[in-house]
Design a protein around this motif. Structure first.
Motif, PDB file in Angstrom:
ATOM      1  N   SER A  57       0.834  -1.200   0.000  1.00  0.00           N
ATOM      2  CA  SER A  57       0.000   0.000   0.000  1.00  0.00           C
ATOM      3  C   SER A  57       0.868   1.250   0.000  1.00  0.00           C
ATOM      4  O   SER A  57       0.633   2.192  -0.757  1.00  0.00           O
ATOM      5  CB  SER A  57      -0.928   0.002   1.215  1.00  0.00           C
ATOM      6  OG  SER A  57      -1.754  -1.137   1.218  1.00  0.00           O
ATOM      7  N   LEU A  58       1.857   1.284   0.885  1.00  0.00           N
ATOM      8  CA  LEU A  58       2.828   2.369   0.942  1.00  0.00           C
ATOM      9  C   LEU A  58       4.221   1.764   0.814  1.00  0.00           C
ATOM     10  O   LEU A  58       4.488   0.695   1.371  1.00  0.00           O
ATOM     11  CB  LEU A  58       2.715   3.138   2.257  1.00  0.00           C
ATOM     12  CG  LEU A  58       1.385   3.847   2.515  1.00  0.00           C
ATOM     13  CD1 LEU A  58       1.371   4.469   3.908  1.00  0.00           C
ATOM     14  CD2 LEU A  58       1.118   4.915   1.469  1.00  0.00           C
ATOM     15  N   LEU A  59       5.095   2.448   0.093  1.00  0.00           N
ATOM     16  CA  LEU A  59       6.420   1.920  -0.194  1.00  0.00           C
ATOM     17  C   LEU A  59       7.490   2.732   0.520  1.00  0.00           C
ATOM     18  O   LEU A  59       7.305   3.924   0.798  1.00  0.00           O
ATOM     19  CB  LEU A  59       6.686   1.944  -1.706  1.00  0.00           C
ATOM     20  CG  LEU A  59       5.659   1.245  -2.604  1.00  0.00           C
ATOM     21  CD1 LEU A  59       6.071   1.375  -4.063  1.00  0.00           C
ATOM     22  CD2 LEU A  59       5.509  -0.217  -2.218  1.00  0.00           C
ATOM     23  N   VAL A  60       8.605   2.080   0.807  1.00  0.00           N
ATOM     24  CA  VAL A  60       9.758   2.799   1.330  1.00  0.00           C
ATOM     25  C   VAL A  60      10.149   3.867   0.314  1.00  0.00           C
ATOM     26  O   VAL A  60      10.314   3.591  -0.872  1.00  0.00           O
ATOM     27  CB  VAL A  60      10.938   1.837   1.578  1.00  0.00           C
ATOM     28  CG1 VAL A  60      12.179   2.614   1.985  1.00  0.00           C
ATOM     29  CG2 VAL A  60      10.584   0.813   2.648  1.00  0.00           C
ATOM     30  N   GLY A  61      10.289   5.103   0.791  1.00  0.00           N
ATOM     31  CA  GLY A  61      10.595   6.207  -0.116  1.00  0.00           C
ATOM     32  C   GLY A  61       9.395   7.044  -0.488  1.00  0.00           C
ATOM     33  O   GLY A  61       9.546   8.067  -1.161  1.00  0.00           O
ATOM     34  N   ASP A  62       8.191   6.662  -0.047  1.00  0.00           N
ATOM     35  CA  ASP A  62       7.008   7.499  -0.253  1.00  0.00           C
ATOM     36  C   ASP A  62       7.057   8.693   0.698  1.00  0.00           C
ATOM     37  O   ASP A  62       7.392   8.542   1.879  1.00  0.00           O
ATOM     38  CB  ASP A  62       5.725   6.709   0.016  1.00  0.00           C
ATOM     39  CG  ASP A  62       5.331   5.803  -1.141  1.00  0.00           C
ATOM     40  OD1 ASP A  62       5.933   5.918  -2.230  1.00  0.00           O
ATOM     41  OD2 ASP A  62       4.407   4.981  -0.958  1.00  0.00           O
ATOM     42  N   PHE A  63       6.704   9.862   0.188  1.00  0.00           N
ATOM     43  CA  PHE A  63       6.578  11.062   1.005  1.00  0.00           C
ATOM     44  C   PHE A  63       5.099  11.426   1.083  1.00  0.00           C
ATOM     45  O   PHE A  63       4.435  11.551   0.048  1.00  0.00           O
ATOM     46  CB  PHE A  63       7.389  12.213   0.407  1.00  0.00           C
ATOM     47  CG  PHE A  63       8.880  11.991   0.441  1.00  0.00           C
ATOM     48  CD1 PHE A  63       9.651  12.520   1.459  1.00  0.00           C
ATOM     49  CD2 PHE A  63       9.508  11.231  -0.542  1.00  0.00           C
ATOM     50  CE1 PHE A  63      11.026  12.311   1.505  1.00  0.00           C
ATOM     51  CE2 PHE A  63      10.876  11.013  -0.501  1.00  0.00           C
ATOM     52  CZ  PHE A  63      11.635  11.555   0.527  1.00  0.00           C
ATOM     53  N   LEU A  64       4.607  11.601   2.300  1.00  0.00           N
ATOM     54  CA  LEU A  64       3.167  11.724   2.523  1.00  0.00           C
ATOM     55  C   LEU A  64       2.789  13.081   3.079  1.00  0.00           C
ATOM     56  O   LEU A  64       3.577  13.729   3.766  1.00  0.00           O
ATOM     57  CB  LEU A  64       2.688  10.663   3.520  1.00  0.00           C
ATOM     58  CG  LEU A  64       3.193   9.234   3.366  1.00  0.00           C
ATOM     59  CD1 LEU A  64       2.641   8.386   4.504  1.00  0.00           C
ATOM     60  CD2 LEU A  64       2.785   8.664   2.029  1.00  0.00           C
ATOM     61  N   PHE A  65       1.553  13.484   2.789  1.00  0.00           N
ATOM     62  CA  PHE A  65       0.910  14.548   3.535  1.00  0.00           C
ATOM     63  C   PHE A  65      -0.038  13.900   4.531  1.00  0.00           C
ATOM     64  O   PHE A  65      -0.868  13.061   4.155  1.00  0.00           O
ATOM     65  CB  PHE A  65       0.129  15.491   2.624  1.00  0.00           C
ATOM     66  CG  PHE A  65       0.992  16.521   1.944  1.00  0.00           C
ATOM     67  CD1 PHE A  65       1.963  17.221   2.645  1.00  0.00           C
ATOM     68  CD2 PHE A  65       0.822  16.802   0.596  1.00  0.00           C
ATOM     69  CE1 PHE A  65       2.758  18.168   2.025  1.00  0.00           C
ATOM     70  CE2 PHE A  65       1.606  17.751  -0.030  1.00  0.00           C
ATOM     71  CZ  PHE A  65       2.570  18.426   0.688  1.00  0.00           C
ATOM     72  N   VAL A  66       0.102  14.285   5.793  1.00  0.00           N
ATOM     73  CA  VAL A  66      -0.744  13.751   6.861  1.00  0.00           C
ATOM     74  C   VAL A  66      -1.635  14.873   7.370  1.00  0.00           C
ATOM     75  O   VAL A  66      -1.153  15.943   7.746  1.00  0.00           O
ATOM     76  CB  VAL A  66       0.108  13.174   8.000  1.00  0.00           C
ATOM     77  CG1 VAL A  66      -0.761  12.763   9.183  1.00  0.00           C
ATOM     78  CG2 VAL A  66       0.911  11.977   7.492  1.00  0.00           C
ATOM     79  N   SER A  67      -2.930  14.632   7.360  1.00  0.00           N
ATOM     80  CA  SER A  67      -3.906  15.647   7.750  1.00  0.00           C
ATOM     81  C   SER A  67      -4.134  15.627   9.256  1.00  0.00           C
ATOM     82  O   SER A  67      -4.476  14.586   9.832  1.00  0.00           O
ATOM     83  CB  SER A  67      -5.235  15.404   7.014  1.00  0.00           C
ATOM     84  OG  SER A  67      -6.266  16.186   7.580  1.00  0.00           O
ATOM     85  N   LYS A  68      -3.957  16.795   9.890  1.00  0.00           N
ATOM     86  CA  LYS A  68      -4.342  16.961  11.289  1.00  0.00           C
ATOM     87  C   LYS A  68      -5.807  17.388  11.397  1.00  0.00           C
ATOM     88  O   LYS A  68      -6.389  17.352  12.483  1.00  0.00           O
ATOM     89  CB  LYS A  68      -3.468  18.024  11.957  1.00  0.00           C
ATOM     90  CG  LYS A  68      -1.957  17.871  11.738  1.00  0.00           C
ATOM     91  CD  LYS A  68      -1.387  16.707  12.475  1.00  0.00           C
ATOM     92  CE  LYS A  68       0.117  16.617  12.315  1.00  0.00           C
ATOM     93  NZ  LYS A  68       0.878  17.678  12.985  1.00  0.00           N
ATOM     94  N   LEU A  69      -6.384  17.818  10.268  1.00  0.00           N
ATOM     95  CA  LEU A  69      -7.748  18.336  10.275  1.00  0.00           C
ATOM     96  C   LEU A  69      -8.779  17.224  10.436  1.00  0.00           C
ATOM     97  O   LEU A  69      -9.856  17.453  10.989  1.00  0.00           O
ATOM     98  CB  LEU A  69      -8.019  19.097   8.970  1.00  0.00           C
ATOM     99  CG  LEU A  69      -7.134  20.315   8.707  1.00  0.00           C
ATOM    100  CD1 LEU A  69      -7.379  20.845   7.301  1.00  0.00           C
ATOM    101  CD2 LEU A  69      -7.407  21.404   9.738  1.00  0.00           C
ATOM    102  N   HIS A  70      -8.471  16.023   9.943  1.00  0.00           N
ATOM    103  CA  HIS A  70      -9.456  14.938   9.978  1.00  0.00           C
ATOM    104  C   HIS A  70      -9.876  14.603  11.409  1.00  0.00           C
ATOM    105  O   HIS A  70     -11.073  14.577  11.719  1.00  0.00           O
ATOM    106  CB  HIS A  70      -8.899  13.699   9.282  1.00  0.00           C
ATOM    107  CG  HIS A  70      -9.069  13.715   7.797  1.00  0.00           C
ATOM    108  ND1 HIS A  70      -8.303  14.518   6.983  1.00  0.00           N
ATOM    109  CD2 HIS A  70      -9.935  13.047   6.981  1.00  0.00           C
ATOM    110  CE1 HIS A  70      -8.671  14.336   5.728  1.00  0.00           C
ATOM    111  NE2 HIS A  70      -9.657  13.456   5.692  1.00  0.00           N
TER     112      HIS A  70
END
Length: 368
Positions: A57-70
Motif C-alpha cells: 500500500s505504501l512503499l519505502v521512499g514514499d513522502f506523505l501529507f498527513v492531515s491533522k484536520l481529519h
C-alpha cells in the motif's frame, strides 16, 4: 493660522525609523517559523516512509501529507521545544525539547473520527524515553476500533466474530526454494524488497502477496514456495501481552482481545490484568496506580474493575509478517494519534538508478 488657547498646535511627525537589513530578515524569518509551525501543528505535515511495514500500500521512499484536520489537532503536551523539530535539533543528537513542563493533551474538533482501515500516523506508545507527543512517528492501518473484539485466526483478522476485508496488496513472508541460485534481477523484476530478503534453509525468505507467491510457484525453476506462518497454540513471548504461559498467541493466531473504549468498564482479574496493565499504568494518567503481586492498586486501594478514560485502537501493517504493530506492543491511545495519511506527494525508489529513481506513477496519489 489662529490657534485658540485651549487647542494644541499641530506638530510635525518625525519620520519613521527604517528597519535595518538584519532586523527585516529577522522579522521575516520569525514570521515564517511561526506560520510554518502553526500550519504543521493544525493542518498538514509531511512524513516519509522509512520501513516496508505497509507494503505494498505504501512503499519505502514514499513522502506523505498527513492531515491533522481529519481527527483534530492536539494541543501541545511539551511546550518547551525548538520550533519545527521533533526529538533532536537538526543534524545533531542534541534534544530539541525540555520535559520540565508537561501539559494534559486536548484535541480540537476535527471533521472525522478514526475509521476502520484508515492509514494513521501515531506516536509509538512503548517509547517511554520521550514525552508522548514526541515519540517516534509510526504509520499503520487502523484495524480495531474502540469497543471492538479483535482476533486473528490463521492470519485472517476477525472483528466481533466476522472476518474483515483484507487490504489490497497485503503481503506475507514466503520461503522460495529454487532449483538454482536466483539473481538480484529476479527479485527486482517482481518488485520484491531486497533489504528484507534473506537466505533461509536452502532458499530465500521474501515478502510477497499471495498472488505473486502463486505466480512464482508456477515457474519451472522453482521447487517450492512455502508460506512461513505461525501455527495455532504456539505462544510467542514477543507477542502482546508477552505471557505465553497464559496467552498462547502469535502474530498469525491472536486474541480474542477487547479494545478499550472511553467509559467502558472491564473486570480486573489475574487473567485480564496482563491485557490492560500497560494501559492503566502508562496511558491513563493515573497518578497513583501500581501492580503488586498480580493485583491492581489505585490510590493505595485494590480494585477489581476499571473504567477507561479514553479510546484505544489496534493498528496493523499491511505487510503482515514484517510489521512491528499492535500484535507486539498492544493498544494505541487516542492522545497518541497524530493524523490521517491522505496523499503521496513524492516517491523515490532507494534501489532505483538515476533514471528511474522517481516513481512517477505515485506522485499525488491518494492513500486508501
Amino acid at each position: 493660522m489662529n490657534v485658540k488657547f485651549w487647542e494644541k498646535a499641530p506638530q510635525e511627525k518625525s519620520p519613521k525609523k527604517k528597519k535595518s537589513f538584519a532586523r527585516e530578515w529577522g522579522d521575516a524569518i520569525l514570521f515564517a517559523v511561526v506560520a510554518a509551525s502553526l500550519i504543521r501543528w493544525a493542518t498538514f505535515e509531511a512524513y516519509t516512509i522509512p520501513t516496508p511495514s505497509m507494503e505494498k500500500s505504501l512503499l519505502v521512499g514514499d513522502f506523505l501529507f498527513v492531515s491533522k484536520l481529519h481527527y483534530g489537532p492536539r494541543t501541545p503536551m511539551t511546550p518547551l521545544q525548538v520550533p519545527l523539530t521533533h526529538q533532536t535539533i537538526w543534524g545533531t543528537n542534541i534534544p530539541s525539547y525540555s520535559d520540565a513542563i508537561q501539559l494534559m493533551p486536548h484535541r480540537l474538533p476535527g471533521f472525522s473520527e478514526v475509521k476502520r482501515f484508515d492509514v494513521v500516523v501515531f506516536n509509538y506508545p512503548p517509547e517511554s524515553q520521550h514525552p508522548a507527543d514526541l515519540r517516534t512517528n509510526y504509520i499503520k492501518r487502523a484495524i480495531g476500533l474502540p469497543g471492538d473484539s479483535l482476533a486473528v485466526k490463521d492470519m485472517q483478522v476477525y472483528i466481533n466474530g466476522k472476518a474483515i476485508e483484507n487490504p489490497a496488496g497485503m503481503q506475507y513472508k514466503y520461503l522460495l526454494v529454487p532449483k538454482t541460485q536466483l539473481s538480484q534481477k529476479f527479485f527486482q523484476d517482481r518488485n520484491i524488497n531486497l533489504n528484507d530478503l534473506y537466505t533461509y534453509d536452502n532458499g530465500y525468505a521474501v515478502d510477497a502477496s499471495p498472488e505473486l507467491a502463486a505466480e512464482m510457484a508456477k515457474l519451472d525453476f522453482m521447487k517450492d514456495v512455502i508460506l512461513m506462518k505461525d501455527l495455532p497454540g504456539k505462544g510467542d513471548p514477543q507477542v502482546f501481552p508477552h505471557v505465553p504461559s497464559m496467552y498462547d498467541w502469535n502474530k498469525d493466531n491472536f486474541g480474542a482481545l477487547y479494545i478499550p473504549k472511553e467509559g467502558a468498564t472491564v473486570a480486573i482479574t489475574p487473567k485480564t490484568l496482563p491485557l490492560y496493565e500497560k494501559v492503566i499504568l502508562g496511558y491513563e494518567h493515573n497518578d497513583d496506580a501500581a501492580v503488586r503481586d498480580g493485583k491492581l492498586f489505585i490510590d493505595g486501594k485494590e480494585v477489581n474493575q476499571y473504567t477507561f478514560k479514553q479510546n484505544y485502537y489496534f493498528m496493523m501493517g499491511d505487510n503482515r509478517h514484517n510489521s512491528l504493530d499492535s500484535r507486539f506492543w498492544g493498544f494505541v491511545p487516542e492522545d497518541h494519534i497524530v493524523g490521517k495519511a491522505v496523499m503521496i506527494w513524492m516517491s523515490t525508489n532507494p534501489e532505483g538508478t538515476f533514471l528511474d529513481r522517481i516513481r512517477w506513477s505515485r506522485i499525488f496519489k491518494s492513500i486508501e
